[in-house]
Design an enzyme around this catalytic site. Structure first.
Site, PDB file in Angstrom:
ATOM      1  N   HIS A  46      -4.165   5.847   0.096  1.00  0.00           N
ATOM      2  CA  HIS A  46      -3.779   5.939   1.411  1.00  0.00           C
ATOM      3  C   HIS A  46      -3.051   7.308   1.723  1.00  0.00           C
ATOM      4  O   HIS A  46      -2.741   7.394   2.984  1.00  0.00           O
ATOM      5  CB  HIS A  46      -2.610   4.909   1.738  1.00  0.00           C
ATOM      6  CG  HIS A  46      -3.017   3.468   1.360  1.00  0.00           C
ATOM      7  ND1 HIS A  46      -3.414   2.536   2.509  1.00  0.00           N
ATOM      8  CD2 HIS A  46      -2.629   2.785   0.256  1.00  0.00           C
ATOM      9  CE1 HIS A  46      -3.507   1.444   2.024  1.00  0.00           C
ATOM     10  NE2 HIS A  46      -3.272   1.585   0.805  1.00  0.00           N
ATOM     11  N   LYS A  74       6.063   5.019  15.359  1.00  0.00           N
ATOM     12  CA  LYS A  74       5.664   4.983  14.133  1.00  0.00           C
ATOM     13  C   LYS A  74       6.888   5.711  13.156  1.00  0.00           C
ATOM     14  O   LYS A  74       7.711   6.454  13.922  1.00  0.00           O
ATOM     15  CB  LYS A  74       4.274   6.069  14.043  1.00  0.00           C
ATOM     16  CG  LYS A  74       4.272   7.336  14.705  1.00  0.00           C
ATOM     17  CD  LYS A  74       2.743   7.941  14.768  1.00  0.00           C
ATOM     18  CE  LYS A  74       1.992   7.506  15.636  1.00  0.00           C
ATOM     19  NZ  LYS A  74       1.004   7.079  15.118  1.00  0.00           N
ATOM     20  N   ARG A  75       6.514   5.595  11.941  1.00  0.00           N
ATOM     21  CA  ARG A  75       7.536   6.621  11.222  1.00  0.00           C
ATOM     22  C   ARG A  75       7.611   7.865  11.593  1.00  0.00           C
ATOM     23  O   ARG A  75       6.690   8.415  12.037  1.00  0.00           O
ATOM     24  CB  ARG A  75       7.260   6.440   9.737  1.00  0.00           C
ATOM     25  CG  ARG A  75       7.497   4.984   8.908  1.00  0.00           C
ATOM     26  CD  ARG A  75       9.152   4.827   9.160  1.00  0.00           C
ATOM     27  NE  ARG A  75       9.649   5.282   8.107  1.00  0.00           N
ATOM     28  CZ  ARG A  75      10.086   4.737   6.960  1.00  0.00           C
ATOM     29  NH1 ARG A  75       9.891   3.494   6.735  1.00  0.00           N
ATOM     30  NH2 ARG A  75      10.797   5.723   6.095  1.00  0.00           N
ATOM     31  N   LYS A  97       3.418  13.604  11.334  1.00  0.00           N
ATOM     32  CA  LYS A  97       2.840  12.837  12.410  1.00  0.00           C
ATOM     33  C   LYS A  97       3.152  13.632  13.922  1.00  0.00           C
ATOM     34  O   LYS A  97       2.750  12.893  14.785  1.00  0.00           O
ATOM     35  CB  LYS A  97       3.751  11.391  12.523  1.00  0.00           C
ATOM     36  CG  LYS A  97       3.098  10.663  11.476  1.00  0.00           C
ATOM     37  CD  LYS A  97       3.890   9.171  11.259  1.00  0.00           C
ATOM     38  CE  LYS A  97       3.391   8.252  10.045  1.00  0.00           C
ATOM     39  NZ  LYS A  97       2.485   7.777   9.935  1.00  0.00           N
ATOM     40  N   THR A 112      -3.084   2.760  12.135  1.00  0.00           N
ATOM     41  CA  THR A 112      -3.526   1.568  12.451  1.00  0.00           C
ATOM     42  C   THR A 112      -2.970   1.075  13.768  1.00  0.00           C
ATOM     43  O   THR A 112      -3.530   0.251  14.739  1.00  0.00           O
ATOM     44  CB  THR A 112      -2.967   0.553  11.498  1.00  0.00           C
ATOM     45  OG1 THR A 112      -1.639   0.626  11.115  1.00  0.00           O
ATOM     46  CG2 THR A 112      -4.071   0.529  10.228  1.00  0.00           C
ATOM     47  N   LYS A 170      -3.975  -0.971  17.441  1.00  0.00           N
ATOM     48  CA  LYS A 170      -3.280  -1.836  18.160  1.00  0.00           C
ATOM     49  C   LYS A 170      -3.120  -1.592  19.396  1.00  0.00           C
ATOM     50  O   LYS A 170      -3.295  -2.476  20.372  1.00  0.00           O
ATOM     51  CB  LYS A 170      -1.956  -2.117  17.746  1.00  0.00           C
ATOM     52  CG  LYS A 170      -1.880  -2.761  16.159  1.00  0.00           C
ATOM     53  CD  LYS A 170      -0.592  -2.428  15.257  1.00  0.00           C
ATOM     54  CE  LYS A 170      -0.767  -2.643  13.666  1.00  0.00           C
ATOM     55  NZ  LYS A 170       0.269  -2.225  12.868  1.00  0.00           N
TER      56      LYS A 170
HETATM   57  C1  F55 Z   1       5.236   4.219   0.882  1.00  0.00           C
HETATM   58  C2  F55 Z   1       6.142   4.571  -0.395  1.00  0.00           C
HETATM   59  C3  F55 Z   1       5.283   5.823  -1.010  1.00  0.00           C
HETATM   60 CL1  F55 Z   1       5.730   6.177  -2.673  1.00  0.00          CL
HETATM   61  C4  F55 Z   1       4.121   6.264  -0.361  1.00  0.00           C
HETATM   62  C5  F55 Z   1       3.567   5.980   0.671  1.00  0.00           C
HETATM   63  C6  F55 Z   1       4.247   5.093   1.486  1.00  0.00           C
HETATM   64  C7  F55 Z   1       3.628   4.448   2.747  1.00  0.00           C
HETATM   65  O1  F55 Z   1       4.396   3.638   3.380  1.00  0.00           O
HETATM   66  N1  F55 Z   1       2.579   4.705   3.130  1.00  0.00           N
HETATM   67  C8  F55 Z   1       1.707   4.513   4.190  1.00  0.00           C
HETATM   68  O2  F55 Z   1       2.361   3.785   4.969  1.00  0.00           O
HETATM   69  N2  F55 Z   1       0.554   5.060   4.332  1.00  0.00           N
HETATM   70  C9  F55 Z   1      -0.362   4.874   5.573  1.00  0.00           C
HETATM   71  O3  F55 Z   1      -1.263   3.541   5.236  1.00  0.00           O
HETATM   72  C10 F55 Z   1      -1.826   3.241   6.361  1.00  0.00           C
HETATM   73  C11 F55 Z   1      -2.666   1.938   5.826  1.00  0.00           C
HETATM   74  O4  F55 Z   1      -3.581   2.813   5.157  1.00  0.00           O
HETATM   75  C12 F55 Z   1      -2.441   4.312   7.100  1.00  0.00           C
HETATM   76  O5  F55 Z   1      -3.155   3.893   8.302  1.00  0.00           O
HETATM   77  C13 F55 Z   1      -1.822   5.469   7.262  1.00  0.00           C
HETATM   78  O6  F55 Z   1      -2.498   6.594   7.755  1.00  0.00           O
HETATM   79  C14 F55 Z   1      -0.981   5.954   6.019  1.00  0.00           C
HETATM   80  O7  F55 Z   1      -0.137   7.078   6.283  1.00  0.00           O
END
Ligand code: F55
Length: 833
Positions: free
Chosen positions: A374, A567-568, A573, A678, A682
């Protein structure tokens, strides 16, 4: 020991199940029954909270029947199952979803009205299940919905955190974290105190000689923690399939207390041990896209993975098949590298416990696993110190070393003189201290590796996993573009729009086959339809405006353009780009004559999102947004022309209110950094347009909906490296408009300038890693285009309708079918009712 009850008797009981309600009257009876018996309250003092509890219990009863049948059917048909391993499931609320999926929301609405309640108020009582950070966790939740809706035999496995993602409060413009204790009353989980697994940590490994003369490893000593299963039913939409999400909770082994210690009078340390064991599943780590290498996190990972694998293997063994059939019966998907130890654990089970030969075992392992990546951000790639793994999981470290040895031997054969290649692909990083590279382990132990959008899947093949493409060939690497469930993100979040769409698409079929949205396209030019469409958007904006007034006290004009970025909070971002843009807009408005201002389009800039508690810069960004808002929102010269809102505690249920209310949403990451995104999907699905960079799924959204329906800007991923180089080594001057923005901040307009100096320095003096200055001009130009476009409402609404009509591709149903076909080799289990 099971009681020996004659088979015909059992079958009769099983057929003669409790009848659940099918209409309003039946629902009311159930609610009253639950209030008066389960809750032991009187209908005379049934408040909204009790009504929520009783309604949930009524629907829960309704789900249990289908849930049991689904599990029986899957066992009986004995087909291949999918297991989705994810440390995060960001489920949000369950009641509304359950009512819609079983098709009884109208019955509940009527029943609750008879009892004196508004269904929205009852739904609003539920606490979000927030066992995730952001996109990755919400993706897992959408996947569960699709797997059940499409009748796949599938289980989710995760951790039952006592505390989900923290609740965010904004105090004096700063984020403050408050613990999210969500388990007080949770009717959606079923404790399975009989389903437990003992999980071992620490200890040492010794060797023994078996009867056949071969040596075997024995892992002994250390400590045991018990995993207890909690099951959550996952109802599919318009199908009896109800799958299971199994979450593990940790507990000291041996029950409540260590009785030996207890009897020895050591009461305190027995309680302390209990608490230490419970710590494992106590809290979700609140970092997204950042790995911090904490020992407890590794413990969480192994605890969850070992319990899940034990459970999966136990279920497989019931089928009395040979190990050679394991990978035909079981597909396990790793949601990022967090569950990578599952690869090692399965190899350990097959080797040490089941006594298979290494090669036989390893063949089974690699056929079983698939790995989804991801992110390409280096700080998010998991690595664990070898010493820590050795200490916590000594046998696993040995197996990792053996996996690496055999892997490097095959690489060496293929690339005989390339020592650098061996160093680069090794599972062990020869650093100080040495590290286990989890992504490398996940690739080596899986038969497929996928990215989550086309650009991202190309990038992993050409950058972070380039060497592995050479080693394994390109076919091991594939793309599965993310999707979202239209049930929650359209039907549930935006019921009026869903209904309007159904009226033009021949009913609700589009909710199960989202490509049917294309039937809308013909209506984009229909003025009456556009009016209805616009009226719904306006009503959704009114609802959000009321919420904004409630929680911030600020009045916003629902006729203004609502510009949303939720978003976060993360530098990649680029919420900082957005807020700098807002300041620029403010300066421009301030520089205008009263006459000129009258011609301007009013805007509301809405922000929302959590910063990881330890991410200082992200917290500064939140502070700046709030500081800017508090100045602009009370500037009487500006009035309705510009408002800046930070909505605290953005979560799934708030997203369900916000997405339907946006005119424009922002997806503006530095090109090449956002794997997919994502929320972009939405927002478009809810009839909003987007401004975005050529990144992640924005690119595919553009391809589907057409270039004229999206506001793209900024540099491309392929230019990022050169631009960064220019910042660091070349002569680079910062955009003059952006300098004006910086000057305003530094003059103290938004409070003590020192508070924001690091954000400015990141751009001016520290190489502008996220290329804010490079994209600022094109960002502002594109916002001007947005304003111009919005003035022509007929055309704007047409664009929105056309976009929605072309969004069929982004259903998580399509996405799950691609995984099922290309990675899992599983088929839906047809339900004959
Ligand atoms: C959480 C904990 C760790 Cl250690 C690393 C990453 C995350 C995390 O929350 N990652 C995350 O949300 N990644 C997101 O995944 C989405 C689904 O695939 C993507 O759309 C997005 O781009 C990506 O940042």
């Amino acid at each position: 020991v099971e009681a020996s009850i004659p088979e015909p008797q059992r079958a009769a009981w099983s057929r003669n199940q409790i009848q659940s309600f099918t209409d309003k009257d039946g629902f009311e009876k159930e609610v009253v029954r639950h209030v008066e018996t389960t809750l032991a309250r009187s209908m005379f003092n049934c408040d909204e909270s009790a009504a929520y509890s009783a309604t949930s219990l009524a629907f829960r009863d309704r789900l249990i029947k289908d849930w049991n049948k689904t599990q029986q059917r899957q066992t009986y048909r004995d087909t291949k199952r999918v297991y989705y391993l994810s440390l995060e499931f960001l489920m949000g609320r369950a009641l509304d979803n359950a009512m819609l999926n079983v098709g009884l929301k109208d019955a509940a609405k009527g029943g609750l009205a008879d009892l004196g309640f508004r269904i929205e108020d009852i739904i609003g009582q539920e606490h979000d299940a927030a066992l995730g950070n952001g996109g990755l966790g919400r993706l897992a939740a959408c996947f569960l919905d699709s797997l059940a809706s499409l009748n796949y035999p599938a289980w989710g496995y995760g951790l039952r955190y006592r505390y989900g993602i923290f609740k965010q409060e904004i105090i004096d413009g700063y984020q403050v974290e408050v613990p999210d204790y969500w388990l007080d009353f949770n009717p959606w989980e079923f404790p399975r105190h009989d389903v437990t697994v003992d999980i071992q940590f620490f200890g040492h490994v010794s060797k023994t000689t078996k009867d056949d003369g071969k040596t075997a490893a024995i892992w002994e000593g250390g400590e045991i923690v018990q995993a207890v299963a909690y099951d959550v039913p996952i109802p599919g939409y318009d199908t009896p399939t109800t799958n299971n999400l199994r979450l593990w909770s940790s507990k000291a082994s041996g029950g409540e207390f260590d009785f030996q210690k207890f009897n020895n009078g050591d009461y305190e340390s027995s309680v302390a041990e209990q608490q230490r064991a419970e710590t494992i599943s106590a809290v979700l780590y609140p970092n997204d896209n950042l790995e911090r290498g904490k020992e407890l996190r590794l413990k969480q990972q192994y605890f969850w993975v070992a319990a899940s694998l034990y459970d999966i293997v136990r279920r497989f063994k019931k089928s009395k098949r040979g190990w050679n059939e394991f990978a035909d019966q079981v597909a396990i998907q790793l949601n990022d590298t967090h569950p990578t130890l599952a690869i090692v654990e399965l190899q350990r089970i097959l080797l040490d416990i089941e006594g298979l030969e290494w090669d036989v075992a390893w063949d089974i392992v690699t056929k079983t696993f698939g790995y989804t990546n991801h992110t390409v951000l280096p700080e998010a790639l998991e690595k664990w110190p070898v010493g820590l793994v050795q200490y916590l999981l000594p046998r696993h470290l040995q197996i990792i070393y053996d996996i690496n040895l055999y892997f490097l031997q095959t690489v060496e054969k293929a690339f005989p003189k390339d020592r650098d290649m061996l160093t680069r692909v090794s599972i062990i990083e020869e650093s100080q201290p040495k590290m286990v590279r989890m992504a490398h382990l996940a690739i080596v132990g899986s038969h497929k590796v996928n990215g989550v959008a086309e650009l991202h899947s190309d990038l992993i093949k050409t950058t972070i996993f380039k060497d592995f493409v050479e080693v394994y060939g390109p076919d091991k690497f594939t793309n599965v573009t993310n999707g979202i469930t239209p049930r929650r993100w359209l039907h549930q979040a935006n019921p009026r729009l869903s209904e309007l769409i159904a009226s033009k698409c021949g009913g609700n079929g589009f909710l199960k086959d989202l490509t049917q949205l294309n039937r809308l396209e013909a209506h984009a030019k229909d003025a009456a339809f556009r009016r209805e469409w616009a009226e719904i958007k306006y009503a959704n904006k009114v609802r959000l405006a009321k919420h904004i007034k409630n929680v911030t006290g600020v009045t916003v004009n629902p006729a203004a353009l609502f510009d949303v970025q939720v978003k976060r909070i993360h530098e990649y971002k680029r919420q900082q780009l957005n807020i700098f843009g807002v300041i620029h807009r403010y300066l421009t408005l301030k520089g205008m004559s009263v006459e000129e201002r009258k011609k301007q389009l009013p805007r509301v800039s809405v922000f929302g999102g959590k910063a990881a508690p330890g991410y200082w810069m992200a917290k500064q960004i939140i502070h700046l947004i709030n500081a800017v808002g508090s100045v602009i929102n009370k500037d009487e010269e500006i009035g309705d022309l510009l408002k800046v809102i930070f909505l605290e505690d953005y979560n799934v249920s708030k997203a369900e209110m916000i997405c339907p209310a946006s005119d424009l949403s922002e997806h503006i990451s530095t090109a090449g950094t956002e794997a997919s995104g994502t929320s972009n999907m939405k927002f478009v699905l809810n009839g909003g347009l987007i401004i975005g960079t050529c990144d992640g799924a924005n690119i595919e959204i553009t391809r589907e909906i057409g270039e004229s329906n999206i506001f793209l800007f900024g540099n491309l991923a392929e230019d990022v490296e050169d631009l960064r180089h220019a910042h660091n080594y070349g002569s680079h001057s910062i955009d003059s408009d952006l300098e004006k923005v910086f000057g305003t901040i530094e003059s103290g307009t938004f409070g003590t300038p020192h508070d924001f100096s690091a954000m400015i320095a990141a751009v001016r003096h520290h190489g502008d890693y996220y290329l804010v200055s490079d994209d600022f001009h094109s960002y502002m130009e594109t916002h001007r285009l947005v304003d111009e476009s919005y003035r022509n409402q007929d055309e704007w609404v047409s664009k929105c309708i056309t976009s929605v009509a072309r969004m069929g591709f982004f259903s998580s149903d399509r996405c799950i079918n691609e995984y099922a076909d290309g990675i899992w080799n599983v088929e839906p289990l047809v339900v004959q009712e």
